[in-house]
Design a protein around this motif. Structure first.
Motif, short mmCIF file in Angstrom:
data_model
loop_
_atom_site.label_atom_id
_atom_site.label_comp_id
_atom_site.label_asym_id
_atom_site.label_seq_id
_atom_site.Cartn_x
_atom_site.Cartn_y
_atom_site.Cartn_z
N VAL A 337 66.18 98.20 69.11
CA VAL A 337 66.14 99.45 69.86
C VAL A 337 66.87 99.28 71.19
O VAL A 337 67.30 98.18 71.53
CB VAL A 337 64.69 99.93 70.14
N THR A 338 66.96 100.38 71.93
CA THR A 338 67.55 100.36 73.25
C THR A 338 66.50 100.73 74.28
O THR A 338 65.80 101.74 74.11
CB THR A 338 68.71 101.37 73.35
N ALA A 339 66.33 99.92 75.30
CA ALA A 339 65.46 100.26 76.42
C ALA A 339 66.26 101.09 77.41
O ALA A 339 67.48 100.99 77.48
CB ALA A 339 64.91 99.00 77.08
N VAL A 357 67.95 122.21 82.86
CA VAL A 357 68.82 122.86 81.88
C VAL A 357 67.95 123.50 80.80
O VAL A 357 67.68 122.89 79.77
CB VAL A 357 69.81 121.86 81.24
N PRO A 358 67.48 124.72 81.03
CA PRO A 358 66.65 125.39 80.02
C PRO A 358 67.32 125.42 78.65
O PRO A 358 68.52 125.69 78.55
CB PRO A 358 66.48 126.80 80.60
N GLY A 359 66.53 125.09 77.63
CA GLY A 359 67.06 125.10 76.27
C GLY A 359 67.59 123.76 75.79
O GLY A 359 67.90 123.59 74.62
N LEU A 360 67.69 122.78 76.72
CA LEU A 360 68.17 121.44 76.34
C LEU A 360 66.98 120.50 76.23
O LEU A 360 66.15 120.41 77.16
CB LEU A 360 69.15 120.92 77.39
N TYR A 361 66.87 119.80 75.12
CA TYR A 361 65.75 118.89 74.85
C TYR A 361 66.29 117.50 74.49
O TYR A 361 67.42 117.37 74.02
CB TYR A 361 64.91 119.40 73.68
N ALA A 362 65.46 116.48 74.69
CA ALA A 362 65.81 115.12 74.27
C ALA A 362 64.57 114.45 73.68
O ALA A 362 63.47 114.58 74.24
CB ALA A 362 66.35 114.31 75.44
N ILE A 363 64.74 113.76 72.56
CA ILE A 363 63.61 113.14 71.87
C ILE A 363 63.99 111.75 71.33
O ILE A 363 65.16 111.39 71.28
CB ILE A 363 63.11 114.02 70.70
N GLY A 364 62.98 111.00 70.93
CA GLY A 364 63.19 109.72 70.27
C GLY A 364 63.77 108.65 71.18
O GLY A 364 63.50 108.62 72.39
N GLU A 365 64.59 107.80 70.60
CA GLU A 365 65.13 106.64 71.31
C GLU A 365 66.11 107.02 72.42
O GLU A 365 66.39 106.22 73.31
CB GLU A 365 65.84 105.71 70.30
N ALA A 366 66.63 108.25 72.40
CA ALA A 366 67.55 108.69 73.44
C ALA A 366 66.86 108.73 74.81
O ALA A 366 67.51 108.63 75.84
CB ALA A 366 68.11 110.07 73.10
N ASP A 368 64.06 107.49 77.79
CA ASP A 368 63.59 106.24 78.38
C ASP A 368 62.12 105.98 78.05
O ASP A 368 61.24 105.96 78.91
CB ASP A 368 63.79 106.27 79.91
N VAL A 369 61.85 105.82 76.76
CA VAL A 369 60.54 105.42 76.25
C VAL A 369 60.81 104.44 75.12
O VAL A 369 61.42 104.81 74.12
CB VAL A 369 59.72 106.61 75.73
N THR A 370 60.39 103.19 75.30
CA THR A 370 60.70 102.15 74.32
C THR A 370 59.41 101.47 73.87
O THR A 370 58.66 100.95 74.69
CB THR A 370 61.64 101.10 74.92
N GLY A 371 59.17 101.46 72.58
CA GLY A 371 57.94 100.89 72.05
C GLY A 371 58.06 99.41 71.74
O GLY A 371 59.14 98.85 71.65
N TRP A 372 56.90 98.80 71.56
CA TRP A 372 56.84 97.41 71.10
C TRP A 372 57.36 97.33 69.67
O TRP A 372 57.53 98.34 68.98
CB TRP A 372 55.40 96.91 71.11
N LEU A 373 57.57 96.11 69.22
CA LEU A 373 57.89 95.83 67.82
C LEU A 373 56.65 96.14 66.97
O LEU A 373 55.54 95.80 67.37
CB LEU A 373 58.27 94.36 67.67
N TYR A 376 55.83 101.10 66.57
CA TYR A 376 55.60 101.94 67.74
C TYR A 376 56.76 102.90 68.02
O TYR A 376 56.54 104.04 68.46
CB TYR A 376 55.34 101.07 68.97
N ASN A 377 57.98 102.45 67.79
CA ASN A 377 59.12 103.32 68.06
C ASN A 377 59.21 104.47 67.06
O ASN A 377 59.61 105.58 67.42
CB ASN A 377 60.42 102.51 68.08
N PHE A 378 58.80 104.23 65.83
CA PHE A 378 58.73 105.33 64.88
C PHE A 378 57.67 106.34 65.33
O PHE A 378 57.88 107.55 65.25
CB PHE A 378 58.43 104.83 63.46
#
Length: 397
Positions: A337-339, A357-366, A368-373, A376-378
């Motif tokens: 993954v990427t931290a 920016v109304p209407g703009l969203y970001a999710i998942g690995e993009a 700045d939230v990084t899970g343990w092995l 967790y990332n799923f």
């Protein structure tokens, strides 16, 4: 120009799940994927069996500049929720270790499930889309132009293109470039869950390539008790991958080679078995090649009865906190993954929408939230995708 309620860029775990959840809420979704097929990283995860969640997934299992950001999404879509979905599709699974859940069969089952979850009357998946340009009009409408001339338009856009880890799978820094285009800050990305490399005198440990042992590994304030593996480049294995997410260049990594040993175990062994060599004692507890290497470096390969207590305590201390000085990592090519990523300060923790920016969203690995092995990332992909889909549903209701 194809019109929809939302354009989701990226048909990986987060994008696929978000598309399905949004579609089930009556949102018209244009799901665009650069690769020739969706879910490519899902298919190779967990050795092809997809470690799809972790029973213990909670905010404490994630790294972020804001450790509280993930709480809302994780609380509203839990591992139990995803397990219920998997069970509904009759996908057999098992717990491997430490709460890690895997398919009994194949990761293909998870991808098939996620696709089945996308109602065809609401979700249109288009693969092979090389995005050339994304613009936001004065009316707030987003237009995505592909290199081949195709175009999509919607009042909402979701960035779900992940990070640059595993570039051979088509991964890139596209999410960060797009975020910056819209004025969002990005926490400096770096490879995470990645093997560490050793140089100088420590390169001598390469002779142990292929040797693994249970250890406790430490970097910064993080500590993990799992297996470590010596490689021809340095250190790997679950314990090392875990601490790599916390490691910073120039800092040491500490390893406890005998995590279950009593505090004064060498002193006790000297009393009980004075004629035993230190090398022999280590071989009883560790793989032979590792025991020999450690004995050689300790320089005390004599009968225990001929060694002073001070020397034995020094050896105990060294084995309990053997310091390595990695000179780097194996980079994005080997990083799971990427931290770092799109700064959480720019996003709503409840909806994943950019405040500026109304209407703009970001999710998942993009993000700045990084899970343990270990799944967790799923779980973050499912939880953040679900939070975003809820918001999209409310917006188009």
């Amino acid at each position: 120009m194809e019109q929809s309620d939302v354009i989701i860029l990226g048909a990986g775990a987060a994008g696929l799940f978000c598309a399905g959840q949004a579609g089930q809420r009556g949102v018209r979704v244009a799901l665009l994927e650069k690769a020739e097929a969706p879910g490519k990283k899902i298919l190779i995860s967990g050795g092809g069996r997809c470690n799809f969640t972790n029973l213990g997934a909670g905010p404490a299992n994630y790294l972020s500049a804001n450790p509280h950001f993930a709480k809302s999404a994780l609380a509203r879509y839990t591992p139990a929720d995803f397990i219920a979905l998997v069970d509904r599709y009759g996908i057999a699974w098992h717990e491997k270790t430490l709460g890690q859940l895997f398919c009994d069969g194949s990761a293909k089952q998870i991808v098939a499930m996620l696709l089945e979850e996308c109602p065809p009357e609401f979700v249109t998946l288009t693969c092979g889309v090389d995005v050339a340009k994304v613009v936001r009009g004065e009316d707030g409408t987003f237009t995505v132009n592909a290199a081949d001339g195709r175009a999509w338009q919607a009042p909402a856009l979701v960035i779900a293109t992940g990070g640059p880890s595993i570039p051979k799978m088509g991964a890139s820094d596209f999410a960060y470039r797009l975020a910056r285009q819209f004025g969002l800050k990005v926490v400096e990305p770096r490879p995470a869950l990645v093997p560490l490399t050793l140089g100088g005198e420590e390169a001598l440990f390469r002779e142990l390539s292929g040797v693994a042992a249970p250890v406790r590994a430490r970097a910064g304030r993080a500590e993990f008790a799992e297996a470590a593996l010596f490689t021809h480049k340095g250190l790997s294995g679950p314990a090392i991958l875990q601490v790599s997410s916390y490691w910073r260049h120039g800092e040491p990594v500490g390893i406890t080679f005998l995590p279950e040993a009593a505090t004064d175990w060498l002193i006790e062994a000297k009393r009980d078995r004075p004629r035993t060599h230190l090398r022999t004692l280590l071989r009883e507890r560790l793989p032979d090649r590792l025991a020999d290497a450690l004995a050689d470096r300790l320089g005390l390969d004599r009968e225990l009865g001929n060694l002073g207590d001070r020397d034995l305590r020094a050896a105990q201390a060294k084995l309990a906190d053997w310091r390595f000085a990695p000179n780097g990592t194996e980079g994005y090519a080997k990083a799971e993954v990427t931290a770092g990523g799109i700064a959480t300060a720019e996003l709503s923790s409840r909806t994943m929408e950019a405040s500026k920016v109304p209407g703009l969203y970001a999710i998942g690995e993009a993000v700045d939230v990084t899970g343990w092995l270990g799944g967790y990332n799923f779980q973050w992909a499912w939880a953040s995708g679900h939070a975003c889909a809820e918001a999209l549903g409310a917006r188009t209701a």
